[in-house]
Design an enzyme around this catalytic site. Structure first.
Site, PDB file in Angstrom:
ATOM      1  N   LYS A   1       1.052  -0.989  -0.433  1.00  0.00           N
ATOM      2  CA  LYS A   1       0.029  -0.170   0.058  1.00  0.00           C
ATOM      3  C   LYS A   1       1.342   0.810  -0.850  1.00  0.00           C
ATOM      4  O   LYS A   1       0.649   2.532  -0.466  1.00  0.00           O
ATOM      5  CB  LYS A   1      -0.901  -0.427   1.337  1.00  0.00           C
ATOM      6  CG  LYS A   1      -2.148  -1.030   1.229  1.00  0.00           C
ATOM      7  CD  LYS A   1      -2.309  -0.950   2.390  1.00  0.00           C
ATOM      8  CE  LYS A   1      -3.814  -1.813   2.788  1.00  0.00           C
ATOM      9  NZ  LYS A   1      -4.935  -2.818   2.435  1.00  0.00           N
TER      10      LYS A   1
ATOM     11  N   GLY B   1      -8.123  -7.010   3.402  1.00  0.00           N
ATOM     12  CA  GLY B   1      -9.770  -8.123   3.160  1.00  0.00           C
ATOM     13  C   GLY B   1      -9.644  -7.776   5.038  1.00  0.00           C
ATOM     14  O   GLY B   1      -9.792  -7.984   5.733  1.00  0.00           O
ATOM     15  N   GLY B   2      -8.968  -6.083   4.751  1.00  0.00           N
ATOM     16  CA  GLY B   2      -9.709  -5.550   6.339  1.00  0.00           C
ATOM     17  C   GLY B   2      -8.236  -5.849   7.530  1.00  0.00           C
ATOM     18  O   GLY B   2      -8.967  -5.525   8.766  1.00  0.00           O
TER      19      GLY B   2
ATOM     20  N   HIS C   1     -16.584   4.391   1.287  1.00  0.00           N
ATOM     21  CA  HIS C   1     -15.435   3.654   0.684  1.00  0.00           C
ATOM     22  C   HIS C   1     -15.893   3.723  -1.113  1.00  0.00           C
ATOM     23  O   HIS C   1     -17.189   2.794  -1.055  1.00  0.00           O
ATOM     24  CB  HIS C   1     -15.809   1.902   1.183  1.00  0.00           C
ATOM     25  CG  HIS C   1     -14.320   0.795   0.483  1.00  0.00           C
ATOM     26  ND1 HIS C   1     -13.496   0.257   0.730  1.00  0.00           N
ATOM     27  CD2 HIS C   1     -14.749   0.666  -1.122  1.00  0.00           C
ATOM     28  CE1 HIS C   1     -12.967  -0.013  -0.471  1.00  0.00           C
ATOM     29  NE2 HIS C   1     -13.872  -0.191  -1.385  1.00  0.00           N
TER      30      HIS C   1
ATOM     31  N   GLU D   1      -9.559   1.398  -4.893  1.00  0.00           N
ATOM     32  CA  GLU D   1     -10.259   1.900  -4.428  1.00  0.00           C
ATOM     33  C   GLU D   1     -10.017   3.217  -3.702  1.00  0.00           C
ATOM     34  O   GLU D   1      -9.212   3.548  -3.234  1.00  0.00           O
ATOM     35  CB  GLU D   1     -10.007   0.613  -3.354  1.00  0.00           C
ATOM     36  CG  GLU D   1     -10.710  -0.450  -3.148  1.00  0.00           C
ATOM     37  CD  GLU D   1     -10.191  -1.331  -2.010  1.00  0.00           C
ATOM     38  OE1 GLU D   1     -11.447  -2.606  -2.395  1.00  0.00           O
ATOM     39  OE2 GLU D   1      -9.665  -1.612  -1.207  1.00  0.00           O
TER      40      GLU D   1
ATOM     41  N   ARG E   1      -7.163  -8.012  -9.269  1.00  0.00           N
ATOM     42  CA  ARG E   1      -7.634  -8.859  -9.539  1.00  0.00           C
ATOM     43  C   ARG E   1      -8.935  -8.623  -9.572  1.00  0.00           C
ATOM     44  O   ARG E   1      -9.812  -7.841  -9.447  1.00  0.00           O
ATOM     45  CB  ARG E   1      -7.597  -9.621  -8.432  1.00  0.00           C
ATOM     46  CG  ARG E   1      -7.922  -8.889  -6.993  1.00  0.00           C
ATOM     47  CD  ARG E   1      -7.935  -9.685  -5.673  1.00  0.00           C
ATOM     48  NE  ARG E   1      -7.726  -9.244  -4.748  1.00  0.00           N
ATOM     49  CZ  ARG E   1      -9.231  -8.266  -4.511  1.00  0.00           C
ATOM     50  NH1 ARG E   1     -10.261  -8.938  -4.918  1.00  0.00           N
ATOM     51  NH2 ARG E   1      -8.960  -7.327  -2.931  1.00  0.00           N
TER      52      ARG E   1
HETATM   53  P1  ADP Z   1      -8.004  -3.878   2.533  1.00  0.00           P
HETATM   54  O1  ADP Z   1      -6.925  -3.675   1.860  1.00  0.00           O
HETATM   55  O2  ADP Z   1      -8.009  -4.163   4.339  1.00  0.00           O
HETATM   56  O3  ADP Z   1      -9.117  -3.804   1.887  1.00  0.00           O
HETATM   57  P2  ADP Z   1      -8.381  -0.500   2.852  1.00  0.00           P
HETATM   58  O4  ADP Z   1      -7.060   0.049   3.065  1.00  0.00           O
HETATM   59  O5  ADP Z   1      -8.565  -1.618   1.572  1.00  0.00           O
HETATM   60  O6  ADP Z   1      -7.398  -2.201   3.200  1.00  0.00           O
HETATM   61  O7  ADP Z   1      -8.639  -0.245   3.877  1.00  0.00           O
HETATM   62  C1  ADP Z   1     -10.021  -1.277   4.063  1.00  0.00           C
HETATM   63  C2  ADP Z   1     -11.588  -0.339   4.209  1.00  0.00           C
HETATM   64  O8  ADP Z   1     -10.688   0.338   5.685  1.00  0.00           O
HETATM   65  C3  ADP Z   1     -11.732   0.826   3.531  1.00  0.00           C
HETATM   66  O9  ADP Z   1     -12.731   0.259   3.199  1.00  0.00           O
HETATM   67  C4  ADP Z   1     -12.698   1.655   5.181  1.00  0.00           C
HETATM   68  O10 ADP Z   1     -13.256   1.386   4.887  1.00  0.00           O
HETATM   69  C5  ADP Z   1     -11.590   1.806   5.571  1.00  0.00           C
HETATM   70  N1  ADP Z   1     -10.176   2.782   5.629  1.00  0.00           N
HETATM   71  C6  ADP Z   1      -9.537   2.484   4.883  1.00  0.00           C
HETATM   72  N2  ADP Z   1      -8.204   3.383   5.434  1.00  0.00           N
HETATM   73  C7  ADP Z   1      -8.690   4.238   6.044  1.00  0.00           C
HETATM   74  C8  ADP Z   1      -8.795   5.639   6.386  1.00  0.00           C
HETATM   75  N3  ADP Z   1      -8.073   6.219   6.533  1.00  0.00           N
HETATM   76  N4  ADP Z   1      -9.577   6.106   7.593  1.00  0.00           N
HETATM   77  C9  ADP Z   1     -10.884   5.778   7.643  1.00  0.00           C
HETATM   78  N5  ADP Z   1     -11.238   4.214   7.682  1.00  0.00           N
HETATM   79  C10 ADP Z   1     -10.497   4.439   6.769  1.00  0.00           C
HETATM   80  P1  ADP Z   2     -12.743  -7.710  -2.401  1.00  0.00           P
HETATM   81  O1  ADP Z   2     -11.225  -6.918  -2.168  1.00  0.00           O
HETATM   82  O2  ADP Z   2     -12.436  -8.198  -3.522  1.00  0.00           O
HETATM   83  O3  ADP Z   2     -13.879  -6.812  -2.307  1.00  0.00           O
HETATM   84  P2  ADP Z   2     -12.583  -8.246   0.710  1.00  0.00           P
HETATM   85  O4  ADP Z   2     -11.856  -7.096   0.758  1.00  0.00           O
HETATM   86  O5  ADP Z   2     -12.905  -8.900   1.410  1.00  0.00           O
HETATM   87  O6  ADP Z   2     -13.178  -8.659  -1.237  1.00  0.00           O
HETATM   88  O7  ADP Z   2     -11.127  -9.457  -0.319  1.00  0.00           O
HETATM   89  C1  ADP Z   2     -10.222  -9.346  -0.393  1.00  0.00           C
HETATM   90  C2  ADP Z   2      -9.228 -10.813  -0.151  1.00  0.00           C
HETATM   91  O8  ADP Z   2      -9.597 -10.988   0.861  1.00  0.00           O
HETATM   92  C3  ADP Z   2      -9.226 -11.759  -0.998  1.00  0.00           C
HETATM   93  O9  ADP Z   2      -8.481 -11.259  -1.241  1.00  0.00           O
HETATM   94  C4  ADP Z   2      -9.157 -12.698  -0.214  1.00  0.00           C
HETATM   95  O10 ADP Z   2      -7.404 -12.183  -0.018  1.00  0.00           O
HETATM   96  C5  ADP Z   2      -8.857 -12.407   1.154  1.00  0.00           C
HETATM   97  N1  ADP Z   2     -10.760 -13.275   0.997  1.00  0.00           N
HETATM   98  C6  ADP Z   2     -12.096 -12.841   1.062  1.00  0.00           C
HETATM   99  N2  ADP Z   2     -13.008 -13.205   0.801  1.00  0.00           N
HETATM  100  C7  ADP Z   2     -12.489 -14.794   0.233  1.00  0.00           C
HETATM  101  C8  ADP Z   2     -12.929 -16.021  -0.105  1.00  0.00           C
HETATM  102  N3  ADP Z   2     -13.524 -16.645  -0.662  1.00  0.00           N
HETATM  103  N4  ADP Z   2     -12.460 -17.274  -0.125  1.00  0.00           N
HETATM  104  C9  ADP Z   2     -10.213 -16.677  -0.285  1.00  0.00           C
HETATM  105  N5  ADP Z   2     -10.315 -15.906   0.218  1.00  0.00           N
HETATM  106  C10 ADP Z   2     -10.756 -14.766   0.449  1.00  0.00           C
HETATM  107 MG    MG Z   3      -9.390  -2.688   0.356  1.00  0.00          MG
END
Ligand code: ADP
Ligand code: ADP
Ligand code: MG
Length: 674
Positions: free
Chosen positions: A119, A167-168, A211, A278, A300
């Site tokens: 990131k 995935g959070g 988001h 995103e 992906r």
């Molecule tokens: P991941 O790779 O786990 O998806 P992200 O960076 O996309 O991580 O962030 C996941 C979620 O966390 C976002 O969809 C949003 O809800 C929250 N988030 C991320 N960055 C911030 C931020 N700077 N402030 C508030 N919420 C955030």
């Molecule tokens: P997206 O970013 O596609 O909206 P998520 O943030 O929930 O979905 O998922 C991000 C990551 O979480 C995926 O790249 C994977 O690592 C994991 N993940 C989520 N759902 C699955 C699943 N059904 N099987 C395997 N991995 C998963």
């Molecule tokens: Mg994300």
């Protein structure tokens, strides 16, 4: 130029594997499924033309091993590999191995993946491409004091993110300087455990964020387009729960601006294939003129791609295969149009009433209606075992409508008419979200679920009307069995439509026994005559008729109201699936419950199989109710186990990295007076 793909190996499982197989079949391309021990009977294996066993249940020894997947591809004669999402989908070494082995990897180049994998580096790249990013620190220096100073300078609250996270996972919110170091260590640990990288970045926490992400697509001729946005603000602990397209309230100008920024981002890395940019949108002052910032790119296909397909009339898996075949994008930007609205819910095997702990067990019923303008993306069938080995998401339910409210209403009907029993899912929670006024108004942000937890998750106490519905299910079920037993009595008409024929085979009076929440007995005295049933609990009497009973679905009239519901009747329980609630009502137990009274309140039992990550106490320690005792990892999530009561720790013999079994006694807490 690559030669045309004729056979695809799908290096994944569950709903996404089934989804890819569907499109490949439509295109006349052969399909090869791979499966671990746990997936021998899985749906994706049944759907594929061929299947290959790739090893033990643990993903780390099967779905995640590049060499095994590639060997399977060669063995089957596949010429391409689709990685789905998760697993190997964002692994650049794997993409490279495929190309070296003359297998087409259906996804972006290893180079694009690397550019966006971390990131921090991705943010630096985006700044260069003129895409706005969230203010923060994404430097290489990872010393505690450097990070702490950066956080202090950004100003609390801040968000710590594992740079390799997804995935959070690997994220921690820090409200003030004093909690920084402990949160930093937690984020690092999760980053290391889940992604093999403990580096983090720090961002300003946006207090009221939405988001909103943009679907992009590139081809090998340098073309790049976007397919509009998805709003994925309904999240729980940074994991998406409900997604929709388009984003409610976004103006055409904002849509264009975000779409353009996303295409710029894709072009900056010569992106080829499906990707998602995103953004986080700061809606503290509403959505109008709100600022948006790049968060990350997912290189992906995304879990929630169906909502985009529904509003654009496209098949994104088909686009992926087309582009991987070396062909140009099927449509130009001008040809991509947005029509109507689509909403998706993620159905998880998890228990909302127990801190969303992943649920395992056998899926006894999985009955989802087949309705117009809806889509079921499922990886399971009734009878499947949901194990601890994989992600708890078992299906996605998606609905379309000409307007947002029509799409939501359609989806709500679909979820309401879905019966899932045998293990706990988030079905009822999803219905509560889809019914909430704030969600319906379109004023959504990522805090919605946390803020409304109290109304979205209500621990339900079975009431006497529900016991009446359960009693009717018991009577109907018994009648069905006796009709089946008397199958010889060649009756031309089904008894179910006729009130006076109904229940001719069961006693005219019967007392049914249930347990209430405190394990006391409650009796319902039933009598029926001419098709009308009287149900008496205490001095409350209900009058009912059963109008239909078909494959578990009942249609009854109770005290003048019509009810349609699903029921599973067992000797020891009845599970009712009502429009907005699923509940299991215990019947008077035939066997003696030995365990319950013997277990003291201080016995700590593993809620599911998993691995111990942290042990915070030792024998002899005094703890108070709510103190953290252990951290364990189960189904890819960290679970903190806290003390249910105060007392002294004993019988603890666990170490970090120990594997524990479901039901294993982890430790005991004794009361001082014992
Ligand atoms: P991941 O790779 O786990 O998806 P992200 O960076 O996309 O991580 O962030 C996941 C979620 O966390 C976002 O969809 C949003 O809800 C929250 N988030 C991320 N960055 C911030 C931020 N700077 N402030 C508030 N919420 C955030
Ligand atoms: P997206 O970013 O596609 O909206 P998520 O943030 O929930 O979905 O998922 C991000 C990551 O979480 C995926 O790249 C994977 O690592 C994991 N993940 C989520 N759902 C699955 C699943 N059904 N099987 C395997 N991995 C998963
Ligand atoms: Mg994300």
């Amino acid at each position: 130029m690559t030669s045309a793909i004729t056979k695809i190996l799908i290096a994944n499982r569950g709903e996404i594997a089934c989804r890819i197989i569907r499109t490949a079949k439509k295109m006349g391309i052969g399909t090869v499924a791979v499966y671990s021990d746990a997936d021998v009977d899985a749906l994706h294996v049944a759907l594929a033309d061929e299947s290959i066993h790739i090893g033990p249940s643990a993903a780390s020894q099967s779905y995640l091993v590049p060499e095994i997947i590639i060997a399977a591809a060669h063995m089957s004669g596949a010429d391409a590999i689709h990685p789905g999402y998760g697993f190997l989908s964002e692994n650049p070494e794997f993409a490279e191995m495929c190309e070296k082995q003359k297998l087409t990897f259906i996804g972006p180049s290893a180079k694009s993946m690397r550019a966006m994998a971390l990131k921090g580096a991705a943010k630096a790249l985006m700044i260069e491409a003129g895409v706005p990013v969230v203010p923060g620190y994404h430097g290489d220096d990872q010393a505690d004091d450097v990070l702490q100073k950066a956080a202090d300078a950004i100003g609390y609250p801040v968000l710590i993110k594992a740079v390799a996270g997804g995935g959070g996972k690997g994220m921690r919110t820090v409200l003030s300087a004093k909690n920084f170091v402990s949160s930093l260590n937690a984020a690092r640990r999760e980053g290391q455990n889940s992604f093999g990288n403990s580096n983090v970045l720090i961002e300003k926490l946006i207090q009221k964020p939405r988001h909103i992400e943009v679907q992009v697509f590139g081809d090998s001729f340098g073309g790049a387009v976007h397919l509009f946005e998805r709003d994925c603000s309904l999240q729980r602990r940074h994991q998406k729960v409900i997604e929709e397209a388009p984003a409610p309230g976004l103006s055409m100008a904002q849509r264009r601006e975000m779409g353009d920024a996303a295409v710029r981002a894709a072009k900056a890395i010569n992106y080829c294939g499906a990707g998602t940019i995103e953004f986080i949108v700061d809606v503290a002052n509403g959505i109008e003129n709100a600022a948006f910032y790049f968060m990350e790119m997912n290189t992906r296909l995304q879990v929630e791609h169906p909502v985009t397909e529904m509003i654009t009339g496209t098949d994104l898996v088909e686009w992926q295969i087309t582009v991987a075949n070396g062909q140009a994008l099927p449509l130009t930007q001008d040809q991509i149009t947005l029509k109507g609205h689509a909403v998706e819910v993620r159905l998880y095997a998890e228990d909302p009433y127990n801190d969303f702990l992943p649920a395992t067990g056998v899926l006894e019923t999985f009955d989802i209606p087949n309705m117009d303008s809806t889509r079921l993306e499922s990886g399971v069938m009734a009878g499947d075992s949901i194990s601890i080995h994989y992600d708890p998401m078992i299906a996605k339910l998606v609905a379309y409508g000409p307007t947002r409210s029509a799409a939501i209403a359609n989806l709500k009907t679909m979820v309401t008419k879905s019966a899932i029993t045998g293990l706990t899912t988030n079905r009822d929670f999803l219905i509560a979200c889809l019914s909430h006024g704030e969600f319906l108004s379109g004023d959504v942000d990522t805090g919605f679920i946390g803020r409304n937890q109290d109304v979205l998750i209500i621990e339900h106490r079975v009431n006497e009307r529900e016991r009446a519905l359960a009693s009717l299910a018991i009577l109907a079920n018994r009648e069905e069995h006796s009709v089946a037993a008397a199958a010889l009595s060649d009756e031309p008409d089904s008894p179910w439509g006729y009130a006076d024929n109904f229940m001719m085979n069961i006693p005219s009076t019967e007392t049914l026994l249930f347990k209430d929440h405190d394990n006391g007995d409650i009796s319902v005295f039933t009598t029926h005559e001419n098709g009308a049933v009287s149900l008496l609990e205490g001095d409350i009497e209900h009058i009912a008729t059963i109008n239909d009973y078909d494959a578990g679905w009942l249609s009854v009239n109770l005290d003048g109201h019509s009810f349609s519901y699903f029921a599973v009747v067992h000797e020891s329980s009845v599970t009712l699936v009502l429009a907005d609630k699923t509940m299991t009502i215990q019947r008077h137990a035939l066997r003696l419950d030995s365990g319950e009274d013997a277990d003291g309140p201080g016995q700590i039992i593993a809620p599911m199989p998993g691995k111990i990550l942290q042990v915070m106490v030792k024998n002899g320690d005094t703890v108070a109710k709510g103190d953290a005792l252990l951290v364990m990892e189960a189904m890819k999530m960290e679970q903190t186990i806290t003390a249910p009561c105060g007392g002294i720790i004993c019988d603890l013999s666990l170490n970090v990295n120990d594997q524990v079994n479901d039901g294993q006694i982890l430790l005991n807490i004794t009361q001082e007076d014992e």
